[in-house]
Design a protein around this motif. Structure first.
Motif, short mmCIF file in Angstrom:
data_model
loop_
_atom_site.label_atom_id
_atom_site.label_comp_id
_atom_site.label_asym_id
_atom_site.label_seq_id
_atom_site.Cartn_x
_atom_site.Cartn_y
_atom_site.Cartn_z
N ASP A 187 0.78 -1.24 0.00
CA ASP A 187 0.00 0.00 0.00
C ASP A 187 0.81 1.29 0.00
N ALA A 188 1.85 1.39 0.83
CA ALA A 188 2.57 2.66 1.02
C ALA A 188 3.67 2.88 0.00
N GLY A 189 3.84 1.96 -0.95
CA GLY A 189 4.76 2.18 -2.05
C GLY A 189 6.21 1.88 -1.73
N SER A 190 7.05 2.14 -2.73
CA SER A 190 8.50 1.92 -2.61
C SER A 190 9.21 2.96 -3.47
N PRO A 191 9.97 3.88 -2.86
CA PRO A 191 10.35 3.92 -1.44
C PRO A 191 9.16 4.30 -0.57
N GLN A 192 9.23 3.92 0.70
CA GLN A 192 8.15 4.18 1.63
C GLN A 192 8.49 5.39 2.50
N ILE A 193 7.49 6.17 2.81
CA ILE A 193 7.67 7.38 3.59
C ILE A 193 8.46 7.11 4.88
N GLY A 194 9.46 7.93 5.13
CA GLY A 194 10.25 7.82 6.35
C GLY A 194 11.32 6.76 6.34
N CYS A 195 11.42 6.00 5.25
CA CYS A 195 12.40 4.92 5.21
C CYS A 195 13.70 5.39 4.55
N HIS A 196 14.80 5.24 5.30
CA HIS A 196 16.12 5.56 4.76
C HIS A 196 17.07 4.38 4.92
N LYS A 197 16.45 3.19 4.97
CA LYS A 197 17.25 1.97 5.01
C LYS A 197 17.73 1.65 3.60
N GLU A 198 18.53 0.62 3.50
CA GLU A 198 19.11 0.25 2.22
C GLU A 198 18.07 0.01 1.14
N CYS A 199 16.90 -0.54 1.54
CA CYS A 199 15.87 -0.88 0.56
C CYS A 199 15.28 0.34 -0.13
N CYS A 200 15.38 1.52 0.51
CA CYS A 200 14.76 2.72 -0.04
C CYS A 200 15.75 3.85 -0.36
N MET A 201 16.90 3.84 0.27
CA MET A 201 17.80 4.99 0.21
C MET A 201 18.08 5.45 -1.22
N ASN A 202 18.47 4.55 -2.08
CA ASN A 202 18.83 4.93 -3.45
C ASN A 202 17.61 5.33 -4.28
#
Length: 328
Positions: free
Chosen positions: A53-68
């Motif tokens: 639901d919240a997509g990718s990258p996800q709001i507030g996420c700065h982990k490896e999965c979203c950073m780039n």
């Protein structure tokens, strides 16, 4: 709309139909004459998104999965939605109106030769979590200001729309027209397409949650993007898979390592590893019908080159990727 029925009669017919589906397998098709004349290439499912639901990258996420992804967004990271295209009748439908609805409608319309058409001929909603219905807001006067788009809902969801803004305004201004479905009662959408909602256990704060059996002229698909756990459902999912040609199933989390600090009881889903274990005794023929979908931003299956993606494929299962097409 082709949605009228005498409840008792149709319910009786459906239970006969569903029993037949469970015990005769996917070769069973009760086709109309129009069904038989339709070419297999005329009716298709297209994957319009495969993210939670919240997509990718996800709001507030700065982990490896979203950073780039913040600096380099990927076009194929769209929230889960299916499109159905009927080239012969020049009709198309969307299953779940995600936050990426605007782009997904445009992708769907690229398959329609009637260029004046700008909205789907019908929208089917599984439940009232943000990734599955909030895209309807773009049909309002601040956006398209659409006219009488059919939106198929379950009873609680219909009441939710009628009694809560901004959805009630969409109805009042005739941007959308809600059509109430009943659990396990088929909806004959047109001469090529039949859709049956099947209720599943999930967090039902505002509405019921359903999956759909989508039956075309030649094949059937099961779409269950959200469910708590397979063992909580009244049906044996392995048996249901045998009755369809494609099964697009909840793959939100690959395993428990993704959950981190959150309590899985608050966000229950069947882990992909649990599902693969549950389905490991299925024959290769049935395994290949399974397509995992609806991936959390932490799920490495989103990366086709990941070890987890390769493991799913090596075990005989499939992963739904944006743009994939399947004949119905």
């Amino acid at each position: 709309m082709l949605y009228s029925f005498h409840k008792k009669h149709v319910m009786k017919q459906f239970f006969i139909l569903f029993s037949t589906l469970l015990f005769t397998g996917s070769s069973y098709h009760s086709q109309t004459l129009q069904n038989k004349r339709s070419s297999p290439e005329n009716v298709k499912i297209i994957i319009l998104g495969n993210v939670q639901d919240a997509g990718s990258p996800q709001i507030g996420c700065h982990k490896e999965c979203c950073m780039n992804l913040w600096k380099h967004p990927q076009e194929d990271r769209k929230v889960t939605s299916l499109g159905v295209i009927d080239k012969e009748l020049q009709k198309n439908y969307i299953f779940d109106a995600s936050p990426d609805f605007t782009r997904q409608v445009e992708l769907l319309m690229e398959h329609v030769s009637e260029k004046k058409k700008k909205v789907p001929d019908g929208i089917f909603i599984t439940h009232a979590h943000i990734g599955h219905y909030t895209g309807l807001m773009f049909l309002g006067k601040e956006g398209m200001n659409s006219n009488a788009v059919p939106v198929y809902t379950m009873p609680r969801l219909k009441k939710f729309f009628e009694n809560n803004g901004p959805w009630s305004q969409l109805i009042r201004l005739n941007n959308i027209v809600p059509y109430e479905m009943q659990n396990e009662v088929p909806v004959q959408v047109n001469s090529h397409l039949e859709v049956t909602p099947i209720q599943v256990p999930h967090r039902d704060e505002y509405s019921e949650t359903v999956g759909f059996i989508i039956k075309g002229p030649h094949k059937k698909a099961l779409f269950i993007p959200d469910i708590d756990k397979w063992n909580k459902w009244k049906y044996n999912i392995a048996d249901v898979i045998k009755t369809v040609d494609y099964a697009f199933l909840d793959g939100t989390f690959y395993d428990s390592e993704e959950i981190g600090y959150r309590n899985i009881e608050d966000i229950p889903h069947p882990f992909v590893v649990e599902s693969m274990e549950l389905f490991k005794s299925l024959s290769p023929e049935y395994k290949k019908r399974i397509f995992f979908i609806h991936f959390n931003h932490t799920n490495t299956i989103l990366n086709p080159e990941s070890k987890q993606s390769k493991e799913v494929l090596e075990k005989g299962f499939n992963i739904a990727r944006m743009g994939d097409e399947f004949t119905l």
